[in-house]
Design a protein around this motif. Sequence first.
Motif, mmCIF file in Angstrom:
data_model
loop_
_atom_site.group_PDB
_atom_site.id
_atom_site.type_symbol
_atom_site.label_atom_id
_atom_site.label_comp_id
_atom_site.label_asym_id
_atom_site.label_seq_id
_atom_site.Cartn_x
_atom_site.Cartn_y
_atom_site.Cartn_z
ATOM 1 N N HIS A 122 0.867 -1.178 0.000
ATOM 2 C CA HIS A 122 0.000 0.000 0.000
ATOM 3 C C HIS A 122 0.904 1.229 0.000
ATOM 4 N N VAL A 123 1.160 1.763 -1.193
ATOM 5 C CA VAL A 123 2.038 2.922 -1.350
ATOM 6 C C VAL A 123 1.172 4.119 -1.717
ATOM 7 N N THR A 124 1.258 5.176 -0.929
ATOM 8 C CA THR A 124 0.310 6.289 -1.054
ATOM 9 C C THR A 124 0.768 7.417 -1.972
ATOM 10 N N ALA A 125 1.977 7.322 -2.526
ATOM 11 C CA ALA A 125 2.479 8.360 -3.435
ATOM 12 C C ALA A 125 2.944 7.709 -4.731
ATOM 13 N N PRO A 126 2.548 8.251 -5.887
ATOM 14 C CA PRO A 126 2.946 7.648 -7.163
ATOM 15 C C PRO A 126 4.458 7.608 -7.353
ATOM 16 N N GLU A 127 5.159 8.644 -6.882
ATOM 17 C CA GLU A 127 6.620 8.674 -7.017
ATOM 18 C C GLU A 127 7.257 7.483 -6.302
ATOM 19 N N LYS A 128 6.777 7.194 -5.105
ATOM 20 C CA LYS A 128 7.349 6.089 -4.329
ATOM 21 C C LYS A 128 7.032 4.736 -4.963
ATOM 22 N N ALA A 129 5.836 4.622 -5.532
ATOM 23 C CA ALA A 129 5.464 3.371 -6.197
ATOM 24 C C ALA A 129 6.351 3.130 -7.414
ATOM 25 N N ALA A 130 6.584 4.177 -8.196
ATOM 26 C CA ALA A 130 7.434 4.057 -9.383
ATOM 27 C C ALA A 130 8.866 3.699 -8.986
ATOM 28 N N GLN A 131 9.376 4.348 -7.958
ATOM 29 C CA GLN A 131 10.742 4.089 -7.513
ATOM 30 C C GLN A 131 10.883 2.697 -6.892
ATOM 31 N N TYR A 132 9.817 2.209 -6.277
ATOM 32 C CA TYR A 132 9.838 0.860 -5.699
ATOM 33 C C TYR A 132 9.984 -0.179 -6.809
ATOM 34 N N LEU A 133 9.220 -0.007 -7.887
ATOM 35 C CA LEU A 133 9.319 -0.933 -9.008
ATOM 36 C C LEU A 133 10.688 -0.834 -9.676
ATOM 37 N N PHE A 134 11.186 0.368 -9.832
ATOM 38 C CA PHE A 134 12.502 0.555 -10.445
ATOM 39 C C PHE A 134 13.581 -0.159 -9.626
ATOM 40 N N ALA A 135 13.499 -0.049 -8.292
ATOM 41 C CA ALA A 135 14.471 -0.704 -7.414
ATOM 42 C C ALA A 135 14.381 -2.227 -7.536
ATOM 43 N N ALA A 136 13.162 -2.748 -7.708
ATOM 44 C CA ALA A 136 12.983 -4.194 -7.884
ATOM 45 C C ALA A 136 13.637 -4.653 -9.180
ATOM 46 N N TRP A 137 13.463 -3.867 -10.237
ATOM 47 C CA TRP A 137 14.082 -4.187 -11.526
ATOM 48 C C TRP A 137 15.606 -4.146 -11.412
ATOM 49 N N LYS A 138 16.101 -3.134 -10.738
ATOM 50 C CA LYS A 138 17.548 -2.986 -10.546
ATOM 51 C C LYS A 138 18.125 -4.190 -9.802
ATOM 52 N N ALA A 139 17.343 -4.731 -8.848
ATOM 53 C CA ALA A 139 17.786 -5.883 -8.062
ATOM 54 C C ALA A 139 17.515 -7.209 -8.770
ATOM 55 N N GLY A 140 16.805 -7.167 -9.896
ATOM 56 C CA GLY A 140 16.470 -8.392 -10.618
ATOM 57 C C GLY A 140 15.457 -9.250 -9.884
ATOM 58 N N ASP A 141 14.563 -8.626 -9.109
ATOM 59 C CA ASP A 141 13.616 -9.346 -8.253
ATOM 60 C C ASP A 141 12.182 -9.161 -8.771
ATOM 61 N N ARG A 142 11.715 -10.115 -9.570
ATOM 62 C CA ARG A 142 10.372 -10.029 -10.145
ATOM 63 C C ARG A 142 9.283 -10.043 -9.074
#
Length: 213
Positions: A123-143
Amino acid sequence: MRGARTAAALAAAAMIVVPASAEAAAAQAHVPAAAAAASPAKVANKLLRAWLRDDRAAAAAVASPAAVKTLFAYVYRAPDEFNGCAGNACRFTHTSVRVPGGLNGILMIVSGGKVAKVYESRHVTAPEKAAQYLFAAWKAGDRNRGLEIASTGAVKTLFRTRFGGAGYIFQGCQAERGGRSCAYSYEGGAMFLHLRGSKIRGYEVRSISYIAD
C-alpha cells in the motif's frame, strides 16, 4: 587360558556393539532431519495461522525475523485462498478485495524448514514512491518484489531486459488521463511508468511505455 578367553569374548562383544551403536547413531541423526523436512505448504500455513492469531512467538518458530516483520506489517485483510506451492514458493491470494500489484496477496519463500522471505501486496500512497519501488525491484532483478506494486503485464514488460546500469534519471510524475505517469530518462530515450490508484487505495504501476529520442 582364562585370560585369553576373556580377551576373545570382549573382542567379540566389541565387534557386535560398535555396529549397533553406529546404527543407533545414524537412526538418531535421521529422525531430526525427517522431522525438519516439513513440506513448504505446511510451514507456510503455520506462519499464516500464527499471523491470524497475532502470535509473533509462534510465527518466529517457523519464519525468519525479516519474514515475520514483513508479514505482520501487512495492511490488508487476510487473503481468502491458498493457491498451493510451486517448489518452495507458496502463495495466498485475495478473491474478495482488490489490492495493488500482480502478486494479489502474500507469497512465502520457504527454505530449510522455515519461511525465509515474504513478499506482499504493498500500500504505497504516493505515485513517485510506487514508481521508484518498481525501479528498485528491476535494478535488483527481483520479479516478485516488482509484483508487490505493479501489474503482471508491467513487470513482464520491464523485466524483458536486464537493468542496464547507471544512466537512468528520475524525472518525477505528472497527471495523465486516468492516473499518473512517472518518467525515467536515459541516453537515447525515456521510460514511462503509468500508475492508477489513489492515496487511499494505494498506487499500482499498471503499464510501461518507452520513447526514443
